[in-house]
Motif scaffolding. Structure first.
Motif, PDB file in Angstrom:
ATOM      1  N   ARG A   1       4.662  -7.408  14.647  1.00  0.00           N
ATOM      2  CA  ARG A   1       5.253  -8.749  14.550  1.00  0.00           C
ATOM      3  C   ARG A   1       4.727  -9.529  13.342  1.00  0.00           C
ATOM      4  O   ARG A   1       5.474 -10.270  12.698  1.00  0.00           O
ATOM      5  N   ALA A   2       3.454  -9.368  13.018  1.00  0.00           N
ATOM      6  CA  ALA A   2       2.888 -10.122  11.896  1.00  0.00           C
ATOM      7  C   ALA A   2       3.601  -9.784  10.596  1.00  0.00           C
ATOM      8  O   ALA A   2       3.910 -10.671   9.787  1.00  0.00           O
ATOM      9  N   LEU A   3       3.876  -8.490  10.379  1.00  0.00           N
ATOM     10  CA  LEU A   3       4.572  -8.086   9.164  1.00  0.00           C
ATOM     11  C   LEU A   3       6.017  -8.574   9.187  1.00  0.00           C
ATOM     12  O   LEU A   3       6.539  -9.051   8.170  1.00  0.00           O
ATOM     13  N   PHE A   4       6.678  -8.455  10.330  1.00  0.00           N
ATOM     14  CA  PHE A   4       8.057  -8.923  10.485  1.00  0.00           C
ATOM     15  C   PHE A   4       8.169 -10.399  10.113  1.00  0.00           C
ATOM     16  O   PHE A   4       9.030 -10.807   9.329  1.00  0.00           O
ATOM     17  N   ASP A   5       7.260 -11.202  10.659  1.00  0.00           N
ATOM     18  CA  ASP A   5       7.285 -12.639  10.382  1.00  0.00           C
ATOM     19  C   ASP A   5       6.936 -12.950   8.934  1.00  0.00           C
ATOM     20  O   ASP A   5       7.431 -13.927   8.368  1.00  0.00           O
ATOM     21  N   ALA A   6       6.068 -12.137   8.337  1.00  0.00           N
ATOM     22  CA  ALA A   6       5.649 -12.410   6.962  1.00  0.00           C
ATOM     23  C   ALA A   6       6.724 -12.047   5.952  1.00  0.00           C
ATOM     24  O   ALA A   6       6.971 -12.792   4.994  1.00  0.00           O
ATOM     25  N   VAL A   7       7.394 -10.913   6.150  1.00  0.00           N
ATOM     26  CA  VAL A   7       8.338 -10.417   5.156  1.00  0.00           C
ATOM     27  C   VAL A   7       9.609 -11.253   5.118  1.00  0.00           C
ATOM     28  O   VAL A   7      10.146 -11.548   4.041  1.00  0.00           O
ATOM     29  N   LEU A   8      10.122 -11.655   6.291  1.00  0.00           N
ATOM     30  CA  LEU A   8      11.308 -12.499   6.325  1.00  0.00           C
ATOM     31  C   LEU A   8      10.957 -13.883   5.789  1.00  0.00           C
ATOM     32  O   LEU A   8      10.043 -14.534   6.283  1.00  0.00           O
ATOM     33  N   VAL A   9      11.669 -14.320   4.769  1.00  0.00           N
ATOM     34  CA  VAL A   9      11.394 -15.579   4.059  1.00  0.00           C
ATOM     35  C   VAL A   9       9.982 -15.527   3.454  1.00  0.00           C
ATOM     36  O   VAL A   9       9.303 -16.549   3.357  1.00  0.00           O
ATOM     37  N   GLY A  10       9.561 -14.347   3.043  1.00  0.00           N
ATOM     38  CA  GLY A  10       8.232 -14.184   2.477  1.00  0.00           C
ATOM     39  C   GLY A  10       8.205 -14.090   0.966  1.00  0.00           C
ATOM     40  O   GLY A  10       7.136 -13.869   0.384  1.00  0.00           O
ATOM     41  N   GLY A  11       9.339 -14.232   0.321  1.00  0.00           N
ATOM     42  CA  GLY A  11       9.365 -14.218  -1.139  1.00  0.00           C
ATOM     43  C   GLY A  11       8.939 -12.903  -1.757  1.00  0.00           C
ATOM     44  O   GLY A  11       8.518 -12.873  -2.917  1.00  0.00           O
TER      45      GLY A  11
ATOM     46  N   THR B   1       0.825  -1.208   0.000  1.00  0.00           N
ATOM     47  CA  THR B   1       0.000   0.000   0.000  1.00  0.00           C
ATOM     48  C   THR B   1       0.862   1.263   0.000  1.00  0.00           C
ATOM     49  O   THR B   1       0.336   2.380   0.008  1.00  0.00           O
ATOM     50  N   GLY B   2       2.207   1.086   0.030  1.00  0.00           N
ATOM     51  CA  GLY B   2       3.103   2.237   0.052  1.00  0.00           C
ATOM     52  C   GLY B   2       3.400   2.757   1.435  1.00  0.00           C
ATOM     53  O   GLY B   2       4.083   3.779   1.577  1.00  0.00           O
ATOM     54  N   GLU B   3       2.949   2.074   2.466  1.00  0.00           N
ATOM     55  CA  GLU B   3       3.211   2.512   3.832  1.00  0.00           C
ATOM     56  C   GLU B   3       4.595   2.035   4.268  1.00  0.00           C
ATOM     57  O   GLU B   3       4.982   0.896   3.998  1.00  0.00           O
ATOM     58  N   LEU B   4       5.346   2.897   4.955  1.00  0.00           N
ATOM     59  CA  LEU B   4       6.650   2.537   5.499  1.00  0.00           C
ATOM     60  C   LEU B   4       6.461   2.160   6.966  1.00  0.00           C
ATOM     61  O   LEU B   4       6.022   2.972   7.776  1.00  0.00           O
ATOM     62  N   ILE B   5       6.800   0.917   7.302  1.00  0.00           N
ATOM     63  CA  ILE B   5       6.582   0.392   8.647  1.00  0.00           C
ATOM     64  C   ILE B   5       7.885  -0.172   9.190  1.00  0.00           C
ATOM     65  O   ILE B   5       8.570  -0.945   8.509  1.00  0.00           O
ATOM     66  N   THR B   6       8.228   0.206  10.407  1.00  0.00           N
ATOM     67  CA  THR B   6       9.334  -0.422  11.120  1.00  0.00           C
ATOM     68  C   THR B   6       8.773  -1.567  11.949  1.00  0.00           C
ATOM     69  O   THR B   6       7.839  -1.369  12.740  1.00  0.00           O
ATOM     70  N   CYS B   7       9.315  -2.752  11.746  1.00  0.00           N
ATOM     71  CA  CYS B   7       8.759  -3.926  12.407  1.00  0.00           C
ATOM     72  C   CYS B   7       9.865  -4.759  13.029  1.00  0.00           C
ATOM     73  O   CYS B   7      11.021  -4.697  12.628  1.00  0.00           O
ATOM     74  N   SER B   8       9.479  -5.552  14.030  1.00  0.00           N
ATOM     75  CA  SER B   8      10.430  -6.383  14.759  1.00  0.00           C
ATOM     76  C   SER B   8       9.648  -7.481  15.472  1.00  0.00           C
ATOM     77  O   SER B   8       8.438  -7.629  15.270  1.00  0.00           O
ATOM     78  N   ARG B   9      10.313  -8.206  16.336  1.00  0.00           N
ATOM     79  CA  ARG B   9       9.632  -9.243  17.118  1.00  0.00           C
ATOM     80  C   ARG B   9       8.661  -8.653  18.136  1.00  0.00           C
ATOM     81  O   ARG B   9       7.790  -9.356  18.639  1.00  0.00           O
ATOM     82  N   THR B  10       8.810  -7.369  18.433  1.00  0.00           N
ATOM     83  CA  THR B  10       7.954  -6.739  19.442  1.00  0.00           C
ATOM     84  C   THR B  10       7.060  -5.639  18.871  1.00  0.00           C
ATOM     85  O   THR B  10       6.223  -5.103  19.601  1.00  0.00           O
ATOM     86  N   SER B  11       7.228  -5.304  17.605  1.00  0.00           N
ATOM     87  CA  SER B  11       6.419  -4.256  16.989  1.00  0.00           C
ATOM     88  C   SER B  11       6.029  -4.692  15.585  1.00  0.00           C
ATOM     89  O   SER B  11       6.903  -5.056  14.789  1.00  0.00           O
TER      90      SER B  11
END
Length: 497
Positions: free
Chosen positions: A222-232, A210-220
């Motif tokens: 988390r769903a995006l962090f888990d999806a993007v890593l090894v997310g193809g 959607t063009g949004e810039l999001i900082t993500c981690s294991r504590t913030s």
């Protein structure tokens, strides 16, 4: 430095040396408008810090590292900032234009190629994003590096050494972009202990679909962090990362053992991993001129003199069938770059630009012998070329990223069986090699195996992907709708389309 694309550049229609600048997108013609004129119905391109052009070189961004496909993007974004990526992704979403990050920008650029072998990073008729301008190492402090996604692993590793630190996991071909590798995982000889490169990420900055810039981690987030890593590349574009660093030893003792007995090789491979007596571990099968295979266990023991490596502990777990090979002590820097002469020789011999139908599968340790019966029973030296066939053990507990879909196995142990094919440039039967990959893939799946997202598996259907992801499929489909609702990101993977 990149050429800035100003409003004057857009209206003149040209950026010198970069290609033809685009004025906007014509949704009726599904094509770019490149010159001033009637603009009714034309979606104007937003102002950018970098360039969005029709590439001057028609071959640029049309291939990936595998050279198996040619797909022509309609435009190339050379971003001058992360804001450019956000703006272009929003623009692409509004106009239903597919987008993919492709680190390979034409002939000779394989040193910064995307981690793509089967068209995954290509985008027919869409926008290719060149990550190379996002190539800044922002900081290297105790335990962490803050880097742009376009930085290569080799560049970061050498910078980290200046502070006495190193990367927990380092891949054999380390001139790949960090963002591209994190999107598939990133494995290396220390993965038995430290998992993948994606397992050693502290935080990410991601531009979603959607063009949004999001900082993500294991504590913030988390769903995006888990999806993007090894997310193809399906849920967002990694633009910056915080990567874990560890203290570096100064020296590596390289030791090898060879085997003619495959069972002994597999048994010793597992024994070395279980005992933790090597810091870096890889295994290989090598064809013999008269037929059959030999096996090689290649190990690295990290130490800082005057301390000595634990060779006695290593010898204690090896079987009598292990035949000692060459041994040498290398500075850590030389160890990290030890494969570079091999890659340079392949380039010089004309192999680097050839078609590379790689295949990387994960198979449970107890099923690996049956899988190797199939693979090694059919595979020939000509079908591999000078590329290695890697057979390395892994422990499921070291791979913590949910995007890794792991095989059925007992005792948490499996083998990575990777065909790093580099056949001769004039190999007569690439379609036959791809068909063979599919047979090997199906055999692995029948044994409970799973694929690594890197590699060339032809004819992957929606049913194949659903079976691959299993119980995670519905959750991942929901995340795709949430973070990339127009389904514009990385269509070459073919997972959801």
């Amino acid at each position: 430095m990149h050429t800035e694309l100003t409003r004057r550049n857009i209206l003149s229609g040209l950026v010198v040396g970069a290609g033809t600048a685009v004025l906007g997108w014509d949704p009726q013609a599904r094509a770019w408008a490149t010159a001033p004129g009637p603009t009714s119905g034309i979606a104007q391109v937003p102002a950018l810090d970098g360039t969005l052009v029709l590439p001057a070189d028609p071959s640029a961004f049309t291939e990936d590292f595998g050279h198996l496909f040619t797909r022509q993007p309609q435009a190339v974004l050379t971003p001058g900032s992360v804001n450019d990526i956000q703006a272009v992704v929003r623009y692409a979403r509004n106009n239903a234009i597919p987008v993919a990050v492709n680190g390979q920008s034409g002939t000779g650029s394989e040193d910064r190629a995307s981690h793509s072998h089967y068209g995954q990073a290509l985008v027919e008729g869409g926008i290719a994003i060149d990550p190379k301008p996002l190539g800044t190492i922002h900081s290297v402090t105790a335990g962490i590096a803050d880097v742009d996604a376009g930085v290569t692993w080799s560049t970061l590793a050498l910078r980290a050494l200046e502070s006495g630190q190193t990367l927990p996991v380092y891949n054999d071909f380390a001139h790949l972009s960090i963002g591209g590798t994190l999107s598939v995982g990133g494995l290396g000889g220390t993965s038995q202990r430290y998992g993948s490169q994606a397992d050693n990420v502290e935080w990410l900055k991601v531009v979603t679909g959607t063009g949004e810039l999001i900082t993500c981690s294991r504590t913030s987030h988390r769903a995006l962090f888990d999806a993007v890593l090894v997310g193809g590349g399906q849920y967002g574009i990694i633009v910056r990362a915080g990567l874990r660093l560890i203290p570096a030893k100064s020296t590596v003792r390289s030791v090898e053992f060879t085997y003619t007995d495959r069972a002994a090789f597999l048994r010793d491979s597992l024994a070395v991993m279980r005992a933790g007596v090597a810091d870096d571990q890889n295994g290989y099968a090598e064809p013999q001129p008269g037929g059959g295979w030999t096996y090689r266990l290649a190990l690295g023991l990290f130490h800082s003199p005057p301390a000595q490596p634990g060779t006695a502990a290593l010898q204690a777990v090896l079987s009598p069938q292990a035949t000692p090979g060459p041994s040498a002590d290398l500075p850590l820097r030389d160890w990290l770059l030890r494969f570079d002469p091999n890659w340079a020789a392949l380039k010089a011999a004309g192999f680097w630009g050839s078609k590379k139908p790689w295949l990387m599968m994960f198979v449970g340790a107890e099923k690996t012998p049956a899988y190797l019966d199939t693979v090694l029973g059919e595979l020939t030296a000509t079908q591999m070329g000078p590329g290695p066939l890697r057979i390395s053990p892994m422990d499921t507990r070291s791979l913590t990223r949910p995007g890794f879909i792991l095989p059925r196995c007992t005792a948490n142990e499996f083998f990575e069986v990777s065909l790093i094919r580099i056949p001769a440039p004039n190999h007569p039967d690439t379609p036959g090699l791809l068909a063979q990959n599919r047979r090997f893939y199906d055999r692995a799946v029948a044994l409970g195996g799973k694929r690594y997202l890197v590699g060339s598996v032809p004819s992957m259907t929606r049913a194949d992907w659903r079976a691959h992801y299993g119980t995670r499929w519905n959750r991942l489909s929901a995340l795709k709708r949430q973070y990339d609702p127009a389904a514009i990101l990385t269509p070459g993977q073919g997972i959801f389309g």
